[in-house]
Motif scaffolding. Sequence first.
Motif, PDB file in Angstrom:
ATOM      1  N   GLN A 120      -3.225   0.029  -7.463  1.00 39.79           N
ATOM      2  CA  GLN A 120      -3.302   1.407  -6.979  1.00 39.79           C
ATOM      3  C   GLN A 120      -2.154   2.281  -7.481  1.00 39.79           C
ATOM      4  O   GLN A 120      -2.014   3.425  -7.070  1.00 39.79           O
ATOM      5  CB  GLN A 120      -3.355   1.443  -5.446  1.00 39.79           C
ATOM      6  CG  GLN A 120      -2.028   1.215  -4.734  1.00 39.79           C
ATOM      7  CD  GLN A 120      -1.725  -0.233  -4.467  1.00 39.79           C
ATOM      8  OE1 GLN A 120      -2.297  -1.133  -5.086  1.00 39.79           O
ATOM      9  NE2 GLN A 120      -0.818  -0.472  -3.526  1.00 39.79           N
ATOM     10  N   ARG A 121      -1.320   1.749  -8.424  1.00 32.94           N
ATOM     11  CA  ARG A 121      -0.257   2.570  -9.012  1.00 32.94           C
ATOM     12  C   ARG A 121       0.134   1.984 -10.368  1.00 32.94           C
ATOM     13  O   ARG A 121      -0.145   0.821 -10.656  1.00 32.94           O
ATOM     14  CB  ARG A 121       0.968   2.661  -8.096  1.00 32.94           C
ATOM     15  CG  ARG A 121       1.699   1.346  -7.891  1.00 32.94           C
ATOM     16  CD  ARG A 121       2.982   1.538  -7.080  1.00 32.94           C
ATOM     17  NE  ARG A 121       3.931   2.391  -7.748  1.00 32.94           N
ATOM     18  CZ  ARG A 121       4.852   1.971  -8.621  1.00 32.94           C
ATOM     19  NH1 ARG A 121       4.931   0.680  -8.943  1.00 32.94           N
ATOM     20  NH2 ARG A 121       5.691   2.821  -9.173  1.00 32.94           N
ATOM     21  N   GLY A 170      -4.780   6.863  -5.371  1.00 30.20           N
ATOM     22  CA  GLY A 170      -4.428   5.762  -4.496  1.00 30.20           C
ATOM     23  C   GLY A 170      -5.451   4.647  -4.413  1.00 30.20           C
ATOM     24  O   GLY A 170      -5.215   3.643  -3.736  1.00 30.20           O
ATOM     25  N   ASP A 196       0.002   7.039  -8.639  1.00 27.87           N
ATOM     26  CA  ASP A 196      -1.290   6.552  -8.138  1.00 27.87           C
ATOM     27  C   ASP A 196      -2.442   7.487  -8.468  1.00 27.87           C
ATOM     28  O   ASP A 196      -3.460   7.512  -7.781  1.00 27.87           O
ATOM     29  CB  ASP A 196      -1.218   6.338  -6.627  1.00 27.87           C
ATOM     30  CG  ASP A 196      -0.898   7.624  -5.861  1.00 27.87           C
ATOM     31  OD1 ASP A 196      -0.533   8.637  -6.501  1.00 27.87           O
ATOM     32  OD2 ASP A 196      -1.006   7.620  -4.618  1.00 27.87           O
ATOM     33  N   ALA A 243       0.811  -1.228   0.000  1.00 29.82           N
ATOM     34  CA  ALA A 243       0.000   0.000   0.000  1.00 29.82           C
ATOM     35  C   ALA A 243       0.837   1.268   0.000  1.00 29.82           C
ATOM     36  O   ALA A 243       0.422   2.297  -0.544  1.00 29.82           O
ATOM     37  CB  ALA A 243      -0.930  -0.014   1.209  1.00 29.82           C
ATOM     38  N   ASP A 244       2.033   1.223   0.591  1.00 25.40           N
ATOM     39  CA  ASP A 244       2.859   2.424   0.696  1.00 25.40           C
ATOM     40  C   ASP A 244       3.982   2.460  -0.335  1.00 25.40           C
ATOM     41  O   ASP A 244       4.896   3.281  -0.242  1.00 25.40           O
ATOM     42  CB  ASP A 244       3.451   2.534   2.099  1.00 25.40           C
ATOM     43  CG  ASP A 244       4.316   1.331   2.466  1.00 25.40           C
ATOM     44  OD1 ASP A 244       4.298   0.334   1.706  1.00 25.40           O
ATOM     45  OD2 ASP A 244       4.998   1.384   3.508  1.00 25.40           O
ATOM     46  N   PHE A 245       3.916   1.590  -1.357  1.00 26.30           N
ATOM     47  CA  PHE A 245       4.994   1.545  -2.350  1.00 26.30           C
ATOM     48  C   PHE A 245       4.760   2.592  -3.431  1.00 26.30           C
ATOM     49  O   PHE A 245       3.709   2.629  -4.069  1.00 26.30           O
ATOM     50  CB  PHE A 245       5.080   0.156  -2.992  1.00 26.30           C
ATOM     51  CG  PHE A 245       6.236   0.024  -3.952  1.00 26.30           C
ATOM     52  CD1 PHE A 245       7.469  -0.397  -3.504  1.00 26.30           C
ATOM     53  CD2 PHE A 245       6.090   0.347  -5.297  1.00 26.30           C
ATOM     54  CE1 PHE A 245       8.548  -0.519  -4.386  1.00 26.30           C
ATOM     55  CE2 PHE A 245       7.151   0.235  -6.176  1.00 26.30           C
ATOM     56  CZ  PHE A 245       8.388  -0.193  -5.722  1.00 26.30           C
ATOM     57  N   HIS A 246       5.770   3.428  -3.666  1.00 25.25           N
ATOM     58  CA  HIS A 246       5.721   4.425  -4.733  1.00 25.25           C
ATOM     59  C   HIS A 246       7.123   4.623  -5.298  1.00 25.25           C
ATOM     60  O   HIS A 246       8.116   4.414  -4.598  1.00 25.25           O
ATOM     61  CB  HIS A 246       5.212   5.775  -4.214  1.00 25.25           C
ATOM     62  CG  HIS A 246       3.812   5.748  -3.714  1.00 25.25           C
ATOM     63  ND1 HIS A 246       2.709   5.756  -4.541  1.00 25.25           N
ATOM     64  CD2 HIS A 246       3.329   5.679  -2.438  1.00 25.25           C
ATOM     65  CE1 HIS A 246       1.607   5.710  -3.814  1.00 25.25           C
ATOM     66  NE2 HIS A 246       1.954   5.663  -2.538  1.00 25.25           N
TER      67      HIS A 246
END
Length: 262
Positions: free
Chosen positions: A105-106, A173, A150, A53-56
């Motif tokens: 989500q991305r 997101g 996202d 969820a926090d991967f960017h």
Amino acid sequence: MKNSQVRCALFFVFMLFAFTPGGGAQAPSSQAPQVPDWAQPGSSTHQQVAPPADFHRPTVTLDKPVGIFENQSDIGGPLAPGEASFDPVTKQYTIRSAGYNIWYQRDEFRFLWKKMTGDVSLAADASFPNKQGYDDRKVVLVIRQSLDDDAKEAVTGEHGTGMTHLAWRADKGAQMKDMSYRFGGSLTGVLPKRIGIEKHGDQVALFISLTGEPMHQFGPPMTLHFDGPFYVGIGFCSHLPATVDTGVASNVLLENAAGKVR
């Protein structure tokens, strides 16, 4: 040789081995990109899953207009940089890009874009010069709120198998969704001649031409609001995290009005 001399000699040999080419402690000068397991393409032994969820990764934007588009970006910083060119004689945009997917989500893909407001009509012929590429690679027509990996977006994509659909990310997101129908692909043996996307107010619809007949809307529109200005353009994703492939978008039409897809 005295013990102290032996120790010094051994230390010198160790340091020479460790910090010269081929030495055990020196990293190779060019390592292959490290692909997370979740980003590996689906296969008989592996299922691709959503990123953490926090991967960017930051998008890389070039100061490089191409054809009718004012700039281009590697959305989501794919592990291998992309490139794009336009041939005014053949009216073809050739887009080379890696990228594990445009989904979840991305996203990761090369995006050729123009900032716009209001209504939009966008259409292109999609093709794949490399006949051995991954089936889920896709040429896409995109309306995108921002260049973040996202971002809220609406996407019409034609996959390497010919499967075509309309998909969207309702908010920044959020997980991607698509209509309950998908058209073409290996089940039918049909590769559409031309695909299009239209934004009319907050309504976004898929258009298609199967064999060269006039383009027609396929299925109902979906509702998604974009604040202007937003980004409109074409792109390609190889669906392979670190491997560049090629997609071609030909005879691209882009108008700042609805009802112009053809």
